[in-house]
Design a protein around this motif. Structure first.
Motif, PDB file in Angstrom:
ATOM      1  N   GLY A  78       6.229  29.645  20.659  1.00  0.00           N
ATOM      2  CA  GLY A  78       6.784  29.286  21.958  1.00  0.00           C
ATOM      3  C   GLY A  78       5.824  29.410  23.118  1.00  0.00           C
ATOM      4  O   GLY A  78       6.218  29.232  24.278  1.00  0.00           O
ATOM      5  N   HIS A  79       4.547  29.700  22.841  1.00  0.00           N
ATOM      6  CA  HIS A  79       3.580  29.846  23.927  1.00  0.00           C
ATOM      7  C   HIS A  79       3.230  28.505  24.578  1.00  0.00           C
ATOM      8  O   HIS A  79       2.886  28.455  25.762  1.00  0.00           O
ATOM      9  CB  HIS A  79       2.306  30.517  23.415  1.00  0.00           C
ATOM     10  CG  HIS A  79       2.518  31.893  22.877  1.00  0.00           C
ATOM     11  ND1 HIS A  79       3.281  32.833  23.534  1.00  0.00           N
ATOM     12  CD2 HIS A  79       2.078  32.504  21.740  1.00  0.00           C
ATOM     13  CE1 HIS A  79       3.300  33.966  22.831  1.00  0.00           C
ATOM     14  NE2 HIS A  79       2.586  33.780  21.737  1.00  0.00           N
ATOM     15  N   PHE A  80       3.312  27.428  23.789  1.00  0.00           N
ATOM     16  CA  PHE A  80       3.097  26.081  24.309  1.00  0.00           C
ATOM     17  C   PHE A  80       4.379  25.284  24.071  1.00  0.00           C
ATOM     18  O   PHE A  80       4.599  24.782  22.969  1.00  0.00           O
ATOM     19  CB  PHE A  80       1.917  25.391  23.618  1.00  0.00           C
ATOM     20  CG  PHE A  80       0.583  26.045  23.860  1.00  0.00           C
ATOM     21  CD1 PHE A  80       0.017  26.056  25.123  1.00  0.00           C
ATOM     22  CD2 PHE A  80      -0.114  26.626  22.811  1.00  0.00           C
ATOM     23  CE1 PHE A  80      -1.228  26.648  25.344  1.00  0.00           C
ATOM     24  CE2 PHE A  80      -1.341  27.223  23.019  1.00  0.00           C
ATOM     25  CZ  PHE A  80      -1.903  27.238  24.291  1.00  0.00           C
ATOM     26  N   PRO A  81       5.249  25.164  25.052  1.00  0.00           N
ATOM     27  CA  PRO A  81       6.505  24.434  24.856  1.00  0.00           C
ATOM     28  C   PRO A  81       6.270  22.927  24.791  1.00  0.00           C
ATOM     29  O   PRO A  81       5.175  22.447  25.113  1.00  0.00           O
ATOM     30  CB  PRO A  81       7.310  24.815  26.106  1.00  0.00           C
ATOM     31  CG  PRO A  81       6.277  25.107  27.141  1.00  0.00           C
ATOM     32  CD  PRO A  81       5.136  25.738  26.400  1.00  0.00           C
ATOM     33  N   PRO A  82       7.265  22.156  24.382  1.00  0.00           N
ATOM     34  CA  PRO A  82       7.123  20.697  24.372  1.00  0.00           C
ATOM     35  C   PRO A  82       6.665  20.167  25.724  1.00  0.00           C
ATOM     36  O   PRO A  82       7.165  20.574  26.772  1.00  0.00           O
ATOM     37  CB  PRO A  82       8.541  20.217  24.030  1.00  0.00           C
ATOM     38  CG  PRO A  82       9.105  21.324  23.196  1.00  0.00           C
ATOM     39  CD  PRO A  82       8.560  22.588  23.815  1.00  0.00           C
ATOM     40  N   GLY A  83       5.681  19.281  25.679  1.00  0.00           N
ATOM     41  CA  GLY A  83       5.127  18.710  26.901  1.00  0.00           C
ATOM     42  C   GLY A  83       3.978  19.485  27.498  1.00  0.00           C
ATOM     43  O   GLY A  83       3.295  18.990  28.398  1.00  0.00           O
ATOM     44  N   ALA A  84       3.714  20.692  27.007  1.00  0.00           N
ATOM     45  CA  ALA A  84       2.643  21.515  27.571  1.00  0.00           C
ATOM     46  C   ALA A  84       1.277  20.901  27.260  1.00  0.00           C
ATOM     47  O   ALA A  84       1.043  20.413  26.154  1.00  0.00           O
ATOM     48  CB  ALA A  84       2.712  22.929  27.010  1.00  0.00           C
ATOM     49  N   PRO A  85       0.339  20.950  28.234  1.00  0.00           N
ATOM     50  CA  PRO A  85      -1.004  20.418  27.978  1.00  0.00           C
ATOM     51  C   PRO A  85      -1.813  21.359  27.085  1.00  0.00           C
ATOM     52  O   PRO A  85      -1.640  22.578  27.134  1.00  0.00           O
ATOM     53  CB  PRO A  85      -1.611  20.339  29.379  1.00  0.00           C
ATOM     54  CG  PRO A  85      -0.898  21.414  30.147  1.00  0.00           C
ATOM     55  CD  PRO A  85       0.503  21.436  29.607  1.00  0.00           C
ATOM     56  N   LEU A  86      -2.665  20.776  26.281  1.00  0.00           N
ATOM     57  CA  LEU A  86      -3.571  21.535  25.412  1.00  0.00           C
ATOM     58  C   LEU A  86      -4.988  21.127  25.796  1.00  0.00           C
ATOM     59  O   LEU A  86      -5.469  20.069  25.406  1.00  0.00           O
ATOM     60  CB  LEU A  86      -3.287  21.217  23.939  1.00  0.00           C
ATOM     61  CG  LEU A  86      -1.887  21.598  23.440  1.00  0.00           C
ATOM     62  CD1 LEU A  86      -1.641  21.008  22.054  1.00  0.00           C
ATOM     63  CD2 LEU A  86      -1.713  23.108  23.411  1.00  0.00           C
ATOM     64  N   ARG A  87      -5.642  21.975  26.577  1.00  0.00           N
ATOM     65  CA  ARG A  87      -6.947  21.640  27.133  1.00  0.00           C
ATOM     66  C   ARG A  87      -8.054  22.196  26.250  1.00  0.00           C
ATOM     67  O   ARG A  87      -8.109  23.393  25.959  1.00  0.00           O
ATOM     68  CB  ARG A  87      -7.063  22.192  28.553  1.00  0.00           C
ATOM     69  CG  ARG A  87      -6.006  21.625  29.498  1.00  0.00           C
ATOM     70  CD  ARG A  87      -6.172  22.169  30.911  1.00  0.00           C
ATOM     71  NE  ARG A  87      -5.194  21.589  31.841  1.00  0.00           N
ATOM     72  CZ  ARG A  87      -3.979  22.104  32.058  1.00  0.00           C
ATOM     73  NH1 ARG A  87      -3.607  23.226  31.438  1.00  0.00           N
ATOM     74  NH2 ARG A  87      -3.157  21.509  32.907  1.00  0.00           N
ATOM     75  N   GLU A  88      -8.955  21.314  25.859  1.00  0.00           N
ATOM     76  CA  GLU A  88     -10.016  21.691  24.921  1.00  0.00           C
ATOM     77  C   GLU A  88     -10.854  22.853  25.435  1.00  0.00           C
ATOM     78  O   GLU A  88     -11.143  23.792  24.691  1.00  0.00           O
ATOM     79  CB  GLU A  88     -10.932  20.495  24.652  1.00  0.00           C
ATOM     80  CG  GLU A  88     -10.338  19.440  23.760  1.00  0.00           C
ATOM     81  CD  GLU A  88     -11.326  18.315  23.506  1.00  0.00           C
ATOM     82  OE1 GLU A  88     -12.530  18.489  23.849  1.00  0.00           O
ATOM     83  OE2 GLU A  88     -10.918  17.269  22.975  1.00  0.00           O
ATOM     84  N   VAL A  89     -11.248  22.806  26.699  1.00  0.00           N
ATOM     85  CA  VAL A  89     -12.132  23.838  27.248  1.00  0.00           C
ATOM     86  C   VAL A  89     -11.457  25.206  27.182  1.00  0.00           C
ATOM     87  O   VAL A  89     -12.061  26.199  26.743  1.00  0.00           O
ATOM     88  CB  VAL A  89     -12.532  23.505  28.695  1.00  0.00           C
ATOM     89  CG1 VAL A  89     -13.319  24.659  29.309  1.00  0.00           C
ATOM     90  CG2 VAL A  89     -13.366  22.224  28.738  1.00  0.00           C
ATOM     91  N   GLU A  90     -10.209  25.275  27.611  1.00  0.00           N
ATOM     92  CA  GLU A  90      -9.490  26.550  27.618  1.00  0.00           C
ATOM     93  C   GLU A  90      -9.245  27.054  26.199  1.00  0.00           C
ATOM     94  O   GLU A  90      -9.387  28.252  25.923  1.00  0.00           O
ATOM     95  CB  GLU A  90      -8.163  26.386  28.361  1.00  0.00           C
ATOM     96  CG  GLU A  90      -8.335  26.082  29.837  1.00  0.00           C
ATOM     97  CD  GLU A  90      -7.010  25.809  30.515  1.00  0.00           C
ATOM     98  OE1 GLU A  90      -5.949  25.926  29.852  1.00  0.00           O
ATOM     99  OE2 GLU A  90      -7.017  25.470  31.718  1.00  0.00           O
ATOM    100  N   LEU A  91      -8.880  26.160  25.293  1.00  0.00           N
ATOM    101  CA  LEU A  91      -8.628  26.567  23.911  1.00  0.00           C
ATOM    102  C   LEU A  91      -9.919  27.035  23.235  1.00  0.00           C
ATOM    103  O   LEU A  91      -9.918  28.024  22.496  1.00  0.00           O
ATOM    104  CB  LEU A  91      -8.011  25.409  23.117  1.00  0.00           C
ATOM    105  CG  LEU A  91      -6.586  25.026  23.496  1.00  0.00           C
ATOM    106  CD1 LEU A  91      -6.168  23.751  22.758  1.00  0.00           C
ATOM    107  CD2 LEU A  91      -5.617  26.155  23.170  1.00  0.00           C
ATOM    108  N   ALA A  92     -11.011  26.327  23.487  1.00  0.00           N
ATOM    109  CA  ALA A  92     -12.289  26.715  22.885  1.00  0.00           C
ATOM    110  C   ALA A  92     -12.701  28.107  23.349  1.00  0.00           C
ATOM    111  O   ALA A  92     -13.171  28.926  22.554  1.00  0.00           O
ATOM    112  CB  ALA A  92     -13.365  25.689  23.236  1.00  0.00           C
ATOM    113  N   ALA A  93     -12.507  28.398  24.632  1.00  0.00           N
ATOM    114  CA  ALA A  93     -12.861  29.719  25.156  1.00  0.00           C
ATOM    115  C   ALA A  93     -11.961  30.794  24.565  1.00  0.00           C
ATOM    116  O   ALA A  93     -12.426  31.881  24.197  1.00  0.00           O
ATOM    117  CB  ALA A  93     -12.755  29.715  26.679  1.00  0.00           C
TER     118      ALA A  93
END
Length: 220
Positions: free
Chosen positions: A27-42
């Protein structure tokens, strides 16, 4: 050395996919939430390339959407998506239940009973939605395993992530109703797989999916 390098990159992409998937299911990323490569990579401490490949895996699972010059987001649950996914799931679950009834072992049946007990305990202790859904999906995983049909299991795995996400949306919108039904429904399925009437099992397996579909559509 070249094959080892390719395997390492593939492993990181799969690990990134696993961790993002887990975060979505928690539930940390609900439907419609953006998944940003830079933030995820960090956050994951991997390269953007690994994240990009991991997100591509999740796109194939139907968990995320994106495209050229379009942001990558967790899929939003629409009525059309629900109708399509749950109609496929109903057909697969009915076949899995019937086949498991014919092929299940003593260990398979005991595992289903254990999962029903774990669900009951989790509901009684007030466990959160993701925990209940993890047990719910684990029960169905075990039914497919008991059926012993590799292609049937692969078909289930193709929609499994979307089913989890859609059920998570159902719980977030109408959690009390889900909690009040989940144990009894799975207990009935386990009993019918053990020694129930085949026609009744077929009906109950279909009703189990149809009721989930109807309740989610009513909440959307």
């Amino acid at each position: 050395m070249e094959p080892l390098q390719k395997a390492a990159r593939r492993g990181l992409a799969e690990e990134a996919a696993d961790r993002v998937r887990d975060a979505i299911f928690a539930g940390h990323f609900p439907p419609g939430a953006p998944l940003r490569e830079v933030e995820l990579a960090a956050s994951l401490e991997v390269s953007r390339g690994s994240v990009r490949e991991g997100l591509a895996l999740l796109t194939r699972e139907g968990l995320v959407r994106g495209g050229w010059h379009r942001p990558t987001t967790v899929v939003e649950v629409t009525a059309v998506d629900v109708e399509e996914v749950y109609s496929v799931r109903a057909a697969l679950d009915r076949l899995a239940a019937r086949t498991a009834r014919a092929r299940s072992t003593v260990d398979d049946l005991a595992a289903l009973d254990d999962l029903v007990s774990a669900l009951s305990s989790a509901v009684g202790s007030g466990a959160d939605g993701p925990r209940l859904l993890a047990l719910d999906i684990a029960f169905h995983d075990r039914v497919y395993a008991a059926a012993g049909n590799r292609r049937l299991t692969e078909a289930w795995e193709a929609v499994r992530s979307q089913v989890f996400l859609f059920q998570l949306q159902r719980v977030s919108l109408g959690g009390s109703q889900y909690r009040s039904h989940v144990v009894a429904e799975h207990r009935e399925l386990a009993a019918l797989i053990r020694d129930g009437d085949a026609a009744e099992l077929d009906r109950v397996a279909a009703d189990h999916v149809d009721s989930a579909r109807s309740r989610l559509l009513a909440e959307l």
